[in-house]
Motif scaffolding. Structure first.
Motif: not given
Lengths: 398, 527, 528
Positions: B4-5, B257-260, B276-278, B289-290
């Motif tokens: 989940r993002h 903590g960011v994923t790249i 938006v939903t992703g 992601a919202p």
């Protein structure tokens, strides 16, 4: 020297019939206000026999392609995904604020082809709305002539010249057929609130079509009718007219000149729960919040009208044709709205008006006052909020 | 990818990384999706020939807004300012060096005009002061007199007071200079053509217009925000090498903590019910992601990633009307050595050397672009990053970067940037450099040409515009990218814009991303 | 010294000077107007250059004359009579034309011929322009507040200005901002696709400037076409009966009726100043006239560096005036014709001959005309705006003969090589020959020709560098920056010395607003 106004493909036939040179402008075209000096007979034909009206100045767009449904469904407020082939939708369309830009009919000619009619040019807005879509938009206004055949005998007349199964053609449906061999599209639509058809024909078939209908209709009392007669009929039918009853959001100068579909009595055309369309968010909000304005009919009280005139020593004077303008509507002396068109209904024998009133005064039966000029003085006549349409004929959809 | 993002950030350039770092610090689960193989965006270097590295966009190291650095706890990379940030090549062996130290510059100018020499120190001081005012504006959302709300009004008032604090004369000068053409600005003050042409070239940077165009006064100030006093070109460079700024932002984002994910191109932003939903990826996968914060340019975002049925046709029309107009090309050269005879001292090449000593020449170069042609005599400026950072070239060898204007993306003849046209322009540039620096051509081992068409293909920037939208007055501050979208939020719930196409625009490292992220946080991150 | 005593002397009898004089006289001031030439009007004069042929020598059409001035000075009673210009026709190189007519349906139909989409966009565009004109109109009537001042009146003025801008709402404010900052060509590209339409519209944005249609800052002049409409006074453009000189005569008539004295052939040599105060003026003739207040209707360069000693003024003001851009860029060619020109695109007589012709077939054409000027010469194929005044007002020429007024751009004041007689003739030839491409019989009709280069305009009218607006109408020279920051409120640092020319806000065109605002500002200050 070029003429200022365009003429329609029927002009060679209609021009000699305009006995009192009563022409008017309609969307850059020269059209007859009435053929007779007075529209009585033409109006009577609409309600009593059949009238033939040249409605060619309507803008017509042909919209085709794989994304035609997607484009139109994002354009208009009605659900186009549920429009069957051969079906016609009457619908307004809005800007992002949910304010009406124009209204017209949308005909599904086949799976991927539609015809949109409108009062104003809409090519720019259609093109802007079609960005990123696989669809072609063609302005066919000049190539397509349109005749409205309206009145209780319209079907009988049409049946004598067309092989189409008119009995099976339901209200707001269309079919492709011929009239004396001329290919036409026949739609069971009109702007009169009566039984009637609109016939769409290539411009070069216009004159033969006119001749065929006039000849076949003669025994039935077919009568060419002008805009004045049409105006009476459309007020009785409670149909809004752009630039008269409302302004396009493209042309409005101030917010007060904007109207939403809800405010024009067109709430029934809004499907806020269908897929995305321009203005959806605003219209959903408005639906939740409640509209500010309502578009209603007013029936003007005869006794009150007669009293105002009698005070000046005159018999009541009635408008000979429909008026277009603006007359304040008041309650207890405070303005609560304004009427935008009105007429004496020859059929209902009532003085009618179409009016915008604030939502609080839109209830059927609400007593209001309408400002009128009686012998140079501003007076107020009593009137009652009346549901639209004033005239709801069974035969219209039978 | 099925984690989940809270927020998806599109693009791992300076803005994307700054946005991600800001959001990550607030405790959100952030994923950055980058189409190319590495972070860095327009700042990224490539190995354009074996052992030779350079940034194809010829971007300078930009300006890292101090307020952002403070806010994020980002250590500001150590900057080195060249002693001679700008040099004009007048003729082979003859140069006009505009040293940062204004008395030294004045000394050099005196050879051409005593009057100009006297004016120079005050002029550079004034530019520095006025650019400093822009710097204040660039570290907050663009104030807009037309937007309602007391908070905005208070911020507007602060800006107005800041402007008045410049003093009466400087304030009037600021208001006068911003809409002016740089040519008028310079004609008012100087007579030396070479001097004027050198300054003016900085005011038409990445613009399709020439120095007579109104608003170039603003562009001059824009690219001097964060510049050292006395410098009339660029902000200097990071001592520790190219990409220092983006590397710092990258490290910070990861710390937060960011994923790249690199090599992950977004093909569509997914929308349901105006929210938006992703995103959908080019691979076909979807990431939910919202919230989505896009640092792609506004046209790439709205016209390329969002289904148009979700957007107001008027808004799409406005986005289509954004002037991108990429007009700059870059040629990278791998050199065996630097020519010695040419009289271009290494100190000059550590900064920028412009080969256009006349204003009219610059104007004529722009005329071509106006009609959709490539300049016959393009404006060229060169620098040698290998002098600053020897590691970008094999030992003893050098990299020379040439910025070239005007090479418009949209060509009138419709043939586009085919191979012949690219080579012809590169040849012309090589020839121009060789004329100014005799012996240059003999030392070229490799060259790599990047046209606006290449930039578009490589970075996805519309019309090859490295600016994400030309810096014309109608497209800056509260008008950037378009009126009504200047505050990072969009009509779609959860979609934010934060690239260089937003205020404060190109050359400000992470400024748009940082401000967009703050706006996102301000809007609340609840469901 | 003359016996009469005056409260105010107005230097220069151009339309702004006359307007200021009339308003001051109306308020009971004893006013003297001093005009160097033998006629009033400045650049708004009618002269019989060739026997029987009358010309609006310089300025030739009117649209922006402030309606409040017309009302308050009752100008129609003094001879103001604006006749309509019927149309604008742009002849095209393919033999076709693009026209806009007085009737909207006819115009729409004509535009539809070129682009149906543009015809539609025009309606929406027109509505927006009307909004923009409404947004700008109050600014034209506003004394520019000084943003650098802390005086209560300036703060109040800034607040009023800010409130006005906010009151427009975001959409209109942003639209106005775009209009103020963009180039006319870029702005029109957002709306239209038809090249000649964009060119003809953007041409209005370049008039009197040294800018091309692609230069930022040219878009807002598009508004001028719509200002007249919202004022209710005229259609977009009109033609004064008897030429533009008759407008000046009407204003002068009103001023005289209100008690002002107007002396022609009275050139002012300098303004007399003692201890920082005005005491009067000295004429070239040697005569001196005393008055405690002098208003200059001349341009800022003459006002601040010729009429007074610049040493009396603060250095930053003098520097500001030095930097003020004049750069006259237009010329005028006046022709006396033996008959009517025959346009290939619209042969024969017709209403189009009572309208304007715009030689602006494409934006690129205009831009190339500009390029010529950028590098120091007049345009070999110039932009031209042409009217045949004798078709609108038959009194302008002998029966059957005609006068033609040709506005020509670009013709740079600072032409490389200067404006020799040969250069002037070459410019006249370029204008006539370019026009002959569209009206081949024109050269054979020419009886007389007058060519006025920017240098001629400067010599005759005094306008510095021949700039018809007393200084370019560019964004950095407008509102509180016109002519110089801190001195945009009609005052000068010399007590009793005022400015009222088009070089002050709002400036430009036969508008009269500068003269009126200056008069009110002066009256207001003396009331306090």
């Amino acid at each position: 020297m070029t003429l200022v106004l365009k003429t329609t493909p029927f002009h060679p036939r209609t021009a000699p019939l305009v006995r009192a040179q009563t022409w008017r402008r309609w969307a850059g075209y020269q059209v007859a206000s009435a053929y007779d000096p007075h529209p009585d007979r033409e109006y009577a034909a609409i309600r009593n026999a059949a009238a033939l009206l040249d409605v060619s100045p309507l803008r017509k767009y042909r919209i085709a392609g794989p994304d035609a449904v997607r484009l139109l469904d994002r354009l208009v407020t009605r659900d186009v995904t549920r429009c069957a082939v051969g079906q016609v939708l009457y619908t307004p369309w809005c800007d992002a604020r949910g304010k009406v830009l124009d209204d017209g009919t949308l005909s599904r000619l086949d799976e991927r082809t539609f015809r949109l009619t409108s009062a104003e040019p809409n090519l720019r807005w259609l093109t802007m709305s079609a960005a990123g879509m696989d669809v072609t938009i063609e302005d066919v206004s000049e190539h397509t002539a349109a005749l409205a055949l309206q009145g209780p005998l319209a079907r009988a007349i049409l049946a004598t010249v067309s092989p189409a199964d008119l009995g099976a053609l339901r209200y707001f449906r269309l079919l492709h057929s011929t009239v004396r061999g001329i290919p036409v599209t026949i739609s069971r639509t009109g702007y009169t609130g009566d039984l009637g058809y609109e016939l769409w024909v290539d411009a070069d078939g216009a004159l033969p079509l006119w001749d065929a209908l006039v000849e076949a209709g003669a025994p039935y009392g077919i009568t060419p009718a002008g805009i004045w007669a049409l105006d009476l009929a459309r007020i009785e039918a409670g149909l809004v007219m752009i630039d008269v009853d409302y302004f396009s959001a493209h042309h409005a100068l101030i917010p007060d000149q904007l109207s939403s579909p809800f405010e024009l009595g067109l709430g029934w055309t809004v499907s806020p729960d269908k897929g995305p369309f321009t203005g959806r968010r605003a219209l959903r909000d408005e639906r939740a919040r409640g509209r500010m304005w309502a578009f209603v009919g007013l029936g003007i009280d005869w006794d009150s009208l007669e009293r105002l005139y009698r005070q000046r020593g005159l018999p009541p004077q009635l408008p000979p044709i429909a008026w277009r303008g603006s007359a304040p509507v008041l309650v207890n002396g405070r303005q609560v709205g304004y009427a935008t068109s009105g007429c004496w209904s020859p059929l209902l024998k009532r003085y009618l008006a179409l009016a915008h009133v604030t939502a609080a005064h839109a209830e059927r039966g609400t007593g209001v006052e309408l400002e009128l000029t009686v012998e140079h003085r501003r007076q107020r006549a009593d009137a009652v909020v009346t549901p639209l349409p004033f005239l709801d004929l069974e035969r219209k959809r039978a | 990818m099925n984690d989940r993002h809270d927020v998806i950030v599109i693009g791992a350039g300076a803005n994307g990384l700054a946005a991600a770092a800001t959001l990550g610090r607030a405790g959100l689960a952030v994923i950055v999706l980058e189409q190319s193989g590495a972070v860095g965006g327009l700042q990224r270097t490539v190995e354009f020939a074996p052992g030779f590295h350079a940034t194809p966009t010829a971007a300078d190291d930009g300006w890292l807004p101090p307020a952002m650095a403070r806010d994020l706890g980002l250590g500001v990379p150590v900057r080195t300012i060249p002693d001679i940030p700008l040099t004009v090549a007048l003729a082979p062996g003859d140069v006009l060096p505009l040293a940062r130290e204004s008395r030294a510059a004045a000394e050099a100018i005196r050879r051409h005009s005593a009057r100009d020499a006297a004016t120079w120190p005050a002029f550079t001081a004034q530019l520095h002061k006025l650019a400093g005012f822009l710097a204040v504006l660039y570290q907050r959302p663009a104030p807009d007199i037309a937007t309602t709300g007391l908070r905005d009004l208070a911020s507007l008032l602060r800006v107005a007071l800041g402007l008045r604090a410049l003093g009466r004369a400087d304030m009037a000068e600021f208001l006068r200079i911003v809409p002016m053409s740089v040519r008028e600005l310079l004609d008012d003050r100087f007579e030396c053509e070479a001097l004027k042409a050198a300054v003016a070239a900085g005011a038409v940077r990445d613009l399709r217009q020439g120095p007579r165009s109104g608003g170039t006064g603003f562009v001059l100030l824009h690219y001097l925000v964060g510049a050292a006093p006395g410098s009339v070109r660029d902000r200097g460079y990071c001592r520790d090498g190219p990409e220092t700024c983006v590397a710092a932002l990258d490290a910070l984002a990861r710390r937060n903590g960011v994923t790249i994910r690199t090599d992950t191109a977004v093909s569509r932003i997914l929308v349901r019910d105006d929210a938006v939903t992703g995103v959908a990826l080019a691979s076909g996968a979807e990431v939910s992601a919202p919230r989505v914060l896009s640092t792609a340019d506004p046209a790439a975002t709205f016209l390329g990633l969002v289904d148009p049925v979700w957007l107001d046709p008027e808004l799409l029309h406005a986005v289509r009307n954004i002037k991108f107009r990429g007009a700059a090309a870059v040629v990278l050269y791998a050199l065996d050595s630097l020519p010695q005879r040419g009289g271009l001292p290494a100190a000059s090449l550590a900064g920028v050397v412009t080969l256009t000593p006349q204003l009219d020449a610059l104007e004529r170069a722009a005329d071509a672009a106006k009609y959709g042609n490539v300049s016959e005599h393009p404006h060229v400026e060169i620098s040698a990053p290998s002098i600053r950072w020897p590691a970008v070239a094999p030992p003893g060898k050098h990299v020379v970067v040439a910025r070239v204007q005007y090479a418009p993306h949209c060509l009138k003849d419709g043939n586009g940037w085919d191979g012949a046209r690219r080579e012809a322009l590169a040849d012309r540039v090589s020839h121009l450099i060789d004329t100014a620096v005799p012996g240059f051509l003999d030392r070229v081992l490799h060259r790599a040409m990047f046209t606006p068409a290449d930039f578009e293909a490589r970075y996805g920037v519309t019309e090859g515009a490295l600016t994400h939208g030309e810096l014309t007055l109608d497209q800056v501050l509260f008008m950037r990218p378009i009126p009504g979208l200047a505050h990072y939020a969009t009509p779609l719930t959860g979609l934010y814009l934060g690239g260089a196409g937003t205020h404060p625009g190109p050359g400000v490292m992470g400024g748009g991303g940082w401000l967009a992220a703050r706006r996102l946080l301000q809007d609340g991150t609840g469901p | 010294m003359t016996a009469r005593r005056y409260d105010v002397i107005v230097v220069g009898g151009g339309h702004n000077g006359l307007v200021a004089a009339a308003y001051l006289a109306r308020a009971g001031r004893r006013v003297l107007v001093l005009e160097r030439r033998s006629m009033v009007g400045g650049a708004a004069v009618t002269e019989e250059i060739f026997p029987g042929f009358k010309f609006s020598v310089f300025s030739y059409v009117v649209s922006l004359l402030r309606p409040e001035i017309i009302r308050e000075l009752d100008l129609p009673r003094h001879g103001l009579q604006i006749l309509p210009l019927e149309s604008t026709v742009t002849p095209l190189d393919n033999g076709d034309y693009l026209a806009s007519w007085a009737d909207p349906d006819e115009t729409r139909r004509e535009l539809c011929r070129h682009s149906p989409r543009d015809a539609e966009a025009m309606a929406v565009f027109g509505r927006l322009m009307q909004h923009m004109a409404m947004a700008v109109k109050p600014i034209l009537g506003m004394v520019p507040p000084d943003p650098g001042s802390l005086a209560p009146s300036d703060l109040a003025g800034l607040l009023r200005f800010g409130r006005h801008m906010r009151g427009l709402g975001p959409d209109r404010f942003h639209a106005l901002f775009k209009l103020m900052t963009m180039s006319s060509a870029d702005y029109l590209d957002e709306w239209f696709e038809c090249g000649p339409l964009k060119a003809t519209k953007s041409a209005s944005g370049i008039i009197g400037t040294f800018l091309g249609p692609r230069s930022p800052g040219t878009a807002y002049v598009l508004l001028h076409h719509y200002m007249g409409e919202i004022d209710g006074a005229f259609r977009a453009w009109g033609f004064q009966k008897g030429g533009t000189g008759a407008i000046s005569d009407a204003i002068a008539g009103a001023a005289r009726a209100l008690g002002a004295e107007i002396r022609t052939d009275a050139a002012v040599e300098r303004v007399l100043v003692r201890s920082g105060r005005v005491t009067g003026v000295a004429l070239v003739s040697g005569e001196e006239v005393a008055a405690p207040v002098v208003i200059s209707g001349l341009d800022p360069r003459l006002t601040f560096t010729q009429l007074v000693d610049p040493d009396e003024l603060p250095a930053d003001l003098v520097e500001g005036v030095r930097r003020f851009k004049f750069r006259g860029s237009s010329a005028k060619v006046n022709l006396a014709l033996a008959g009517l020109p025959e346009f290939t695109c619209l042969p024969g007589p017709g209403p189009h001959l009572r309208g304007a012709f715009s030689i602006s077939p494409s934006v690129e054409y205009l831009e190339r005309a500009y390029d010529d000027a950028k590098y120091g010469d007049f345009s070999r194929q110039p932009y031209m705006d042409i009217v045949i005044p004798s078709m609108i007002d038959p009194g302008m020429a002998p029966p059957g003969r005609h006068v033609m007024s040709i506005f020509v751009q670009y013709a740079p004041y600072a032409r490389t090589g200067g404006w020799t007689d040969a250069a002037r003739d070459a410019l006249g030839d370029a204008a006539v020959q370019t026009l002959a491409r569209y009206a081949p019989n024109l050269p054979s009709l020419v009886l007389h020709r007058q060519v006025l280069t920017p240098l001629d305009i400067e010599r005759i009218t005094g306008l510095s560098e021949g700039n018809i607006f007393q200084g370019e109408l560019a964004l950095h020279q407008l509102f509180f920056l016109r002519p110089v920051p801190a001195w945009a409120k009609y005052r000068t640092p010399i007590e009793g010395y005022w400015q009222c020319g088009a070089g002050t806000h709002p400036g430009g065109g036969i508008m009269g607003a500068s003269g009126r605002l200056a008069a009110y500002e002066l009256l207001g200050s003396s009331a306090r």
